[in-house]
Design a protein around this motif. Structure first.
Motif, PDB file in Angstrom:
ATOM      1  N   TRP A 105       0.815  -1.201   0.000  1.00 21.25           N
ATOM      2  CA  TRP A 105       0.000   0.000   0.000  1.00 21.25           C
ATOM      3  C   TRP A 105       0.854   1.259   0.000  1.00 21.25           C
ATOM      4  O   TRP A 105       1.951   1.283   0.585  1.00 21.25           O
ATOM      5  CB  TRP A 105      -0.880   0.027   1.252  1.00 21.25           C
ATOM      6  CG  TRP A 105      -1.910  -1.038   1.261  1.00 21.25           C
ATOM      7  CD1 TRP A 105      -1.760  -2.339   1.666  1.00 21.25           C
ATOM      8  CD2 TRP A 105      -3.252  -0.929   0.792  1.00 21.25           C
ATOM      9  NE1 TRP A 105      -2.931  -3.034   1.485  1.00 21.25           N
ATOM     10  CE2 TRP A 105      -3.861  -2.180   0.952  1.00 21.25           C
ATOM     11  CE3 TRP A 105      -4.000   0.116   0.258  1.00 21.25           C
ATOM     12  CZ2 TRP A 105      -5.202  -2.414   0.596  1.00 21.25           C
ATOM     13  CZ3 TRP A 105      -5.308  -0.122  -0.085  1.00 21.25           C
ATOM     14  CH2 TRP A 105      -5.901  -1.371   0.082  1.00 21.25           C
ATOM     15  N   GLY A 106       0.327   2.294  -0.635  1.00 18.23           N
ATOM     16  CA  GLY A 106       0.918   3.607  -0.520  1.00 18.23           C
ATOM     17  C   GLY A 106       0.428   4.306   0.733  1.00 18.23           C
ATOM     18  O   GLY A 106      -0.399   3.771   1.487  1.00 18.23           O
ATOM     19  N   GLN A 107       0.914   5.524   0.936  1.00 26.14           N
ATOM     20  CA  GLN A 107       0.583   6.265   2.145  1.00 26.14           C
ATOM     21  C   GLN A 107      -0.741   7.030   2.023  1.00 26.14           C
ATOM     22  O   GLN A 107      -1.279   7.492   3.027  1.00 26.14           O
ATOM     23  CB  GLN A 107       1.707   7.245   2.482  1.00 26.14           C
ATOM     24  CG  GLN A 107       1.700   8.566   1.712  1.00 26.14           C
ATOM     25  CD  GLN A 107       2.103   8.418   0.250  1.00 26.14           C
ATOM     26  OE1 GLN A 107       2.558   7.358  -0.185  1.00 26.14           O
ATOM     27  NE2 GLN A 107       1.963   9.502  -0.500  1.00 26.14           N
ATOM     28  N   GLY A 108      -1.232   7.138   0.815  1.00 26.78           N
ATOM     29  CA  GLY A 108      -2.503   7.805   0.591  1.00 26.78           C
ATOM     30  C   GLY A 108      -2.349   9.257   0.199  1.00 26.78           C
ATOM     31  O   GLY A 108      -1.377   9.918   0.560  1.00 26.78           O
ATOM     32  N   THR A 109      -3.332   9.746  -0.546  1.00 29.04           N
ATOM     33  CA  THR A 109      -3.364  11.150  -0.938  1.00 29.04           C
ATOM     34  C   THR A 109      -4.805  11.643  -0.791  1.00 29.04           C
ATOM     35  O   THR A 109      -5.750  10.955  -1.167  1.00 29.04           O
ATOM     36  CB  THR A 109      -2.833  11.343  -2.374  1.00 29.04           C
ATOM     37  OG1 THR A 109      -2.758  12.738  -2.677  1.00 29.04           O
ATOM     38  CG2 THR A 109      -3.703  10.646  -3.414  1.00 29.04           C
ATOM     39  N   GLN A 110      -4.952  12.821  -0.221  1.00 33.61           N
ATOM     40  CA  GLN A 110      -6.273  13.353   0.072  1.00 33.61           C
ATOM     41  C   GLN A 110      -6.898  13.984  -1.166  1.00 33.61           C
ATOM     42  O   GLN A 110      -6.253  14.780  -1.857  1.00 33.61           O
ATOM     43  CB  GLN A 110      -6.186  14.403   1.181  1.00 33.61           C
ATOM     44  CG  GLN A 110      -7.497  15.087   1.500  1.00 33.61           C
ATOM     45  CD  GLN A 110      -8.484  14.174   2.203  1.00 33.61           C
ATOM     46  OE1 GLN A 110      -8.129  13.460   3.149  1.00 33.61           O
ATOM     47  NE2 GLN A 110      -9.740  14.193   1.764  1.00 33.61           N
ATOM     48  N   VAL A 111      -8.136  13.637  -1.414  1.00 31.44           N
ATOM     49  CA  VAL A 111      -8.929  14.283  -2.461  1.00 31.44           C
ATOM     50  C   VAL A 111     -10.106  14.970  -1.777  1.00 31.44           C
ATOM     51  O   VAL A 111     -10.901  14.317  -1.089  1.00 31.44           O
ATOM     52  CB  VAL A 111      -9.434  13.263  -3.498  1.00 31.44           C
ATOM     53  CG1 VAL A 111     -10.430  13.924  -4.445  1.00 31.44           C
ATOM     54  CG2 VAL A 111      -8.255  12.684  -4.282  1.00 31.44           C
ATOM     55  N   THR A 112     -10.187  16.269  -1.951  1.00 26.64           N
ATOM     56  CA  THR A 112     -11.262  17.061  -1.348  1.00 26.64           C
ATOM     57  C   THR A 112     -12.074  17.697  -2.467  1.00 26.64           C
ATOM     58  O   THR A 112     -11.508  18.347  -3.352  1.00 26.64           O
ATOM     59  CB  THR A 112     -10.697  18.139  -0.424  1.00 26.64           C
ATOM     60  OG1 THR A 112      -9.906  17.514   0.597  1.00 26.64           O
ATOM     61  CG2 THR A 112     -11.823  18.924   0.238  1.00 26.64           C
ATOM     62  N   VAL A 113     -13.372  17.499  -2.428  1.00 26.58           N
ATOM     63  CA  VAL A 113     -14.261  18.035  -3.453  1.00 26.58           C
ATOM     64  C   VAL A 113     -15.239  18.984  -2.784  1.00 26.58           C
ATOM     65  O   VAL A 113     -16.016  18.578  -1.913  1.00 26.58           O
ATOM     66  CB  VAL A 113     -15.022  16.914  -4.179  1.00 26.58           C
ATOM     67  CG1 VAL A 113     -15.870  17.500  -5.306  1.00 26.58           C
ATOM     68  CG2 VAL A 113     -14.047  15.874  -4.733  1.00 26.58           C
ATOM     69  N   SER A 114     -15.194  20.229  -3.195  1.00 26.94           N
ATOM     70  CA  SER A 114     -16.088  21.227  -2.613  1.00 26.94           C
ATOM     71  C   SER A 114     -17.347  21.350  -3.462  1.00 26.94           C
ATOM     72  O   SER A 114     -17.304  21.297  -4.686  1.00 26.94           O
ATOM     73  CB  SER A 114     -15.384  22.575  -2.523  1.00 26.94           C
ATOM     74  OG  SER A 114     -15.045  23.049  -3.814  1.00 26.94           O
ATOM     75  N   SER A 115     -18.460  21.528  -2.778  1.00 24.07           N
ATOM     76  CA  SER A 115     -19.739  21.609  -3.493  1.00 24.07           C
ATOM     77  C   SER A 115     -20.108  23.053  -3.802  1.00 24.07           C
ATOM     78  O   SER A 115     -19.458  23.978  -3.367  1.00 24.07           O
ATOM     79  CB  SER A 115     -20.833  20.958  -2.664  1.00 24.07           C
ATOM     80  OG  SER A 115     -20.900  21.546  -1.392  1.00 24.07           O
TER      81      SER A 115
END
Length: 126
Positions: A116-126
């Motif tokens: 596994w990788g360490q992860g990356t944040q995806v933030t979607v604003s409405s």
């Protein structure tokens, strides 16, 4: 040692696009099924998309079909996830994973993956 390093996450408005990339090292990349998972707070880590060793077979969860595209470059040891028409419900930490099951049909759960990788944040604003 095996390293999977994600990049490309960030903040985007609903309807926008992001491209995630994962660079792999320390493993025979072409021998691994690759997957992109996501995990939102308080929820399980779910498979978003998977791709076979040669790239000829792919899997997408229903909620992202037609919007997300997974691809891999075995010469560069990379796997990417193009995400279009992003929705607030796509917001999560996205993880790259590598597994050695015999096919994608057996690689739909987090436990089916070895690295596994360490992860990356995806933030979607409405």
């Amino acid at each position: 040692q095996v390293q999977l390093v994600e990049s490309g996450g960030g903040l985007v408005q609903a309807g926008g696009s992001l491209r995630l990339s994962c660079a792999a090292s320390g493993l025979a990349f072409r021998n691994y099924i690759m997957g992109w998972f996501r995990q939102a707070p308080g929820k399980e880590r779910d498979l978003v998309a998977g791709i076979s060793r040669g790239g000829s077979s792919t899997y997408y969860r229903d909620s992202v079909k037609g919007r997300f595209t997974i691809s891999r470059d075995n010469a560069k040891n990379t796997v990417s996830l193009q995400m279009n028409s992003l929705k607030p419900e796509d917001m999560a930490v996205y993880y790259c994973a590598a597994g050695q099951k015999s096919s994608i049909r057996y690689s739909l759960r987090a436990v089916d993956y070895d690295y596994w990788g360490q992860g990356t944040q995806v933030t979607v604003s409405s």
